[in-house]
Design a protein around this motif. Sequence first.
Motif: not given
Length: 147
Positions: A67-69, A108-112
């Motif tokens: 999740g983005a959060d 929105a999750v960072p690629h890393g």
Amino acid sequence: MAGGTADDTDDAITAINVTPLVDITLVLLIIFMVTAKIIVKSESIPLDLPSASQGTDVQTVFSVALGADGQTQVDQRAVQNDDAILALATEAHNKDAQLRAVIKADSAVPHGRVIHVLDLLKQAHVAKIAFGVTPAPPLVPVKQPNK
């Protein structure tokens, strides 16, 4: 002429030759079949689908949702953090050597973070990993102005 001979020019035509109609219909059918295959192939993505000689085998899918959060779910159960995935994936791989994993990450999750989860799955020896996506509408090509 169609349906008659050259001798009876005054008689009405009593038969209709349907051969050209059948020919045109078959040509149109072939055109529609070919274009339907092209349309279906252009919108699909290539998949590595399993093959089975019997329908009794059930495929195990290891689902990871990011999740983005910052929340992480494995098989729809919340886990503490991303590092807990390694133990769960190892356990699932030990039960089923043909385990398939699907990573579903919010845009929105960072690629890393996604790469970290991918690395954890590879450390657990999960060889078949896919990414869950939502199909987007097809892109409309931009027309170039004539020169």
